[in-house]
Design a protein around this motif. Structure first.
Motif, PDB file in Angstrom:
ATOM      1  N   MET B 219       0.844  -1.240  -0.106  1.00 22.66           N
ATOM      2  CA  MET B 219      -0.091  -0.024   0.015  1.00 22.66           C
ATOM      3  C   MET B 219       1.013   1.188   0.041  1.00 22.66           C
ATOM      4  N   LEU B 223       1.117   4.227  -2.901  1.00 23.66           N
ATOM      5  CA  LEU B 223       1.175   5.660  -2.342  1.00 23.66           C
ATOM      6  C   LEU B 223       2.340   6.428  -2.866  1.00 23.66           C
ATOM      7  N   MET B 225       3.776   5.692  -5.648  1.00 25.57           N
ATOM      8  CA  MET B 225       4.005   5.688  -7.332  1.00 25.57           C
ATOM      9  C   MET B 225       2.774   6.623  -7.591  1.00 25.57           C
ATOM     10  N   GLY B 226       2.107   7.096  -6.568  1.00 21.70           N
ATOM     11  CA  GLY B 226       1.173   8.325  -6.995  1.00 21.70           C
ATOM     12  C   GLY B 226      -0.402   7.684  -7.529  1.00 21.70           C
ATOM     13  N   ILE B 227      -0.495   6.437  -7.143  1.00 24.91           N
ATOM     14  CA  ILE B 227      -2.000   6.154  -7.226  1.00 24.91           C
ATOM     15  C   ILE B 227      -3.122   6.826  -6.486  1.00 24.91           C
ATOM     16  N   SER B 228      -4.156   7.085  -6.933  1.00 27.14           N
ATOM     17  CA  SER B 228      -5.077   8.000  -6.255  1.00 27.14           C
ATOM     18  C   SER B 228      -5.633   7.224  -5.106  1.00 27.14           C
ATOM     19  N   THR B 229      -6.106   7.980  -4.070  1.00 26.79           N
ATOM     20  CA  THR B 229      -6.567   7.455  -2.851  1.00 26.79           C
ATOM     21  C   THR B 229      -7.778   6.509  -3.194  1.00 26.79           C
ATOM     22  N   ARG B 231      -8.787   4.802  -5.797  1.00 29.63           N
ATOM     23  CA  ARG B 231      -8.140   3.361  -6.314  1.00 29.63           C
ATOM     24  C   ARG B 231      -7.265   2.765  -5.319  1.00 29.63           C
ATOM     25  N   VAL B 235      -9.653  -0.500  -4.811  1.00 34.75           N
ATOM     26  CA  VAL B 235      -9.271  -1.429  -5.580  1.00 34.75           C
ATOM     27  C   VAL B 235      -7.940  -2.255  -4.908  1.00 34.75           C
ATOM     28  N   TYR B 236      -6.987  -1.497  -4.706  1.00 30.97           N
ATOM     29  CA  TYR B 236      -5.762  -2.296  -4.168  1.00 30.97           C
ATOM     30  C   TYR B 236      -5.901  -2.977  -2.644  1.00 30.97           C
ATOM     31  N   ALA B 237      -6.639  -2.160  -1.810  1.00 27.79           N
ATOM     32  CA  ALA B 237      -6.786  -2.489  -0.557  1.00 27.79           C
ATOM     33  C   ALA B 237      -7.923  -3.510  -0.240  1.00 27.79           C
ATOM     34  N   ARG B 239      -9.440  -5.760  -2.736  1.00 24.18           N
ATOM     35  CA  ARG B 239      -9.155  -6.886  -3.249  1.00 24.18           C
ATOM     36  C   ARG B 239      -8.716  -7.821  -2.239  1.00 24.18           C
TER      37      ARG B 239
END
Lengths: 271, 319
Positions: B219, B223, B225-229, B231, B235-237, B239
């Motif tokens: 996670m 963060l 890498m600039g993935i939006s909150t 998402r 999505v990331y958390a 799944r």
């Protein structure tokens, strides 16, 4: 040295609670475009907190930056910018890679998709061609058979491979600065050397600056042009890597150098 | 080859579990006081000349045989696919159970469909805003949802919505294929009652999983890498936090059937729970034994399906 460095950390202080002493005190570090700078220190020296501050990755519900502290990237102030603006910097102008290849990639998504996500997050217009670009960058970080690896999950890859995937992620949208926080420390020495070489080659090809955070003098010797030595939250010594390695001024640096295991017993254990 | 072997082992385990359940279902009623023949005969059983009738009834029902013989006969019948008939109504057990399945099935299905998405949203949000207002509210509400007995909650809802406000029916069941509108309105209160309990359990589960997942290194990578909150969280958390939930829901089906029994009774839905309850009270041995065994088979199968689904969703588990 030009007037304005690519990354300029000025008088950085970070405090995690009002009662405890600050984790980082008055740290100033410059990274010129395209150079390789190291920060060396033991765990707890504040080197990671310093590095994390650049992308504002410290938990700001508990981390507080000093009033006078400033971090600029390409002349743009980061510490006082709103977090929403920082999101566009992270992974785009500056990326950061971490230790422990076991856990740095999301276990339930294909690695290709994770790299693709970073690329598309910063360059939405590349959505259509993203897959090909990701496979290219997997190839660039030295992954053999990148098209197959694209479809694999992190647990199917070795530690070195996972670290390379993370590097591919970090360079996906061509940042000007790569921060590597103990990025090779968990790898065994031969893999570590290969990964360092890959990072170095990528940096040279793309004119990307690297800020290497490490506790390992060997990494500094092999990789860095310039190095800052941190101890108890402060920079105690800095200079060209070659000078620091051959004639350290500060006691702590001497001890760090002495702690490097040597193959030949005739050298002194302490300086 | 490996899969065949595995399937064989699973089938053997299933057989052992079912055998245990069959023994338990067989003994449970016989070890509790109450004579089926007396209950069947009703008030007449008290008459002085009833002894002969009772003896004849027992012989008809096979209750004069020793237990091992009774058990052997029952098991033999089941293995031939014959679950027997109700000693009270004479209706085949399979028919009774099949008739009782729809209310229970729709009740559980409805509760799962409502509780799962809500628990994901609230569990994730509470974990993300840890110690904030959302977190505190979610923790308070889930504690209440888990602690309040379903029977009490059901009655409470009936008092408010059926008695005081008079906007929803207090019970009954209509097949959705006959009159969907009526079915829907009748199911609102019972499904809500069961969903509140299940939602409380599942939200707690998602909350715990998500709190752990949000601290994981990957996670932080996302963060950095600039993935939006949105998402990152949804999505990331999500799944990672929600995948284990498949197993939990599968395991909870057993508990849900148990909860459904009570909720059915409160709302008079006439499902498996009510069938079991009335059969136990009547000491209708065949129906209780058959219903318990058939329900067990369904619950176990759901558990296996959940396991299979988990294997499909989590790439780390492969054969």
């Amino acid at each position: 040295m030009s007037d304005q460095a690519l990354l300029e950390i000025r008088d950085l202080s970070v405090r995690f609670s009002a009662s405890a002493p600050p984790a980082v005190r008055g740290v100033s570090i410059r990274v010129e475009a395209g150079t390789r700078v190291g920060i060396i220190g033991e765990s707890g020296s504040g080197k990671s907190v310093t590095a994390m501050s650049v992308l504002r990755l410290n938990d700001e519900r508990i981390a507080h930056y000093g009033e006078e502290s400033s971090i600029t990237l390409d002349g743009r102030e980061l510490l006082k910018a709103p977090l929403s603006a920082i999101q566009g910097v992270r992974g785009a102008q500056a990326s950061m890679i971490f230790q422990d290849p076991m856990s740095v990639l999301n276990p339930v998504f294909r690695v290709g998709h994770q790299v693709r996500d970073v690329l598309v997050a910063h360059r939405p217009e590349l959505r259509k061609t993203a897959k090909a670009l990701v496979i290219e960058s997997l190839d660039a970080v030295g992954i053999r058979n990148p098209a197959a690896v694209y479809r694999q999950y992190p647990h199917e890859l070795s530690g070195g491979m996972r670290q390379r995937v993370m590097i591919a992620m970090a360079i996906a949208s061509s940042p000007r600065l790569l921060i590597a926080d103990e990025a090779t420390s968990a790898l065994d020495v031969t893999v570590q050397a290969a990964v360092l070489e890959t990072i170095g080659a990528l940096a040279d090809d793309r004119g990307m600056a690297v800020l290497m955070i490490t506790h390992d003098m060997g990494v500094v010797a092999r990789f860095c042009d310039y190095v800052y030595v941190m101890y108890h939250g402060e920079v105690v010594e800095s200079g060209a890597a070659a000078d620091i390695l051959t004639s350290p001024q500060h006691d702590y640096t001497k001890k760090l150098l002495a702690s490097v295991p040597r193959l030949h017993g005739d050298q002194p254990r302490t300086a | 080859m490996k899969i065949m072997r595995r399937a064989g082992i699973e089938a053997a385990k299933l057989a052992v579990v079912l055998w245990f359940v069959s023994v338990f279902a067989f003994l449970a009623l016989r070890l509790t006081p109450g004579d089926p023949a007396v209950l069947l005969l009703g008030p007449q059983a008290g008459r002085p000349d009833a002894a002969e009738t009772l003896a004849r009834l027992r012989t008809e029902m096979g209750l004069d045989q020793p237990w091992p013989v009774q058990y052997g006969i029952w098991l033999g019948d089941i293995l031939r696919g014959d679950f027997g008939v109700s000693s009270r109504s004479g209706v085949a057990v399979v028919e009774l159970v099949a008739g009782a399945v729809p209310p229970t099935l729709f009740l559980i299905l409805g509760a799962v469909l409502i509780a799962v998405p809500l628990s994901i949203i609230f569990g994730m949000a509470a974990a993300y805003f840890r110690n904030g207002i959302v977190d505190r509210a979610v923790r308070l509400v889930t504690t209440l949802a888990i602690a309040i007995p379903a029977v009490w909650l059901g009655l409470f809802l009936i008092i408010i919505f059926s008695v005081t406000l008079d906007i929803l029916p207090s019970g009954g069941f209509t097949s959705p294929f006959d009159d969907f509108g009526e079915f829907f309105i009748q199911m609102i209160l019972p499904v809500t009652t069961l969903a509140i309990f299940l939602g409380g359990v599942l939200t707690r589960f998602v909350y715990a999983e998500a709190s752990d997942v949000l601290r994981q290194d990957y996670m932080r990578t996302a963060l950095a890498m600039g993935i939006s909150t949105p998402r990152r969280v949804f999505v990331y958390a999500m799944r990672n936090a929600v995948t284990p939930m498949i197993t939990i829901v599968g395991v909870q089906i057993g508990a849900l059937v148990g909860g459904a029994v009570l909720v059915e009774a409160v709302f008079g839905l006439g499902g498996i729970g009510q069938l079991l309850l009335s059969s136990v009270l009547n000491r209708d041995y065949q129906v209780v034994q058959g219903a318990v065994l058939l329900t067990t088979i369904v619950v176990l199968l759901v558990g296996y399906l959940a396991d299979l689904a988990y294997r499909l969703v989590d790439p780390r588990i492969t054969e």
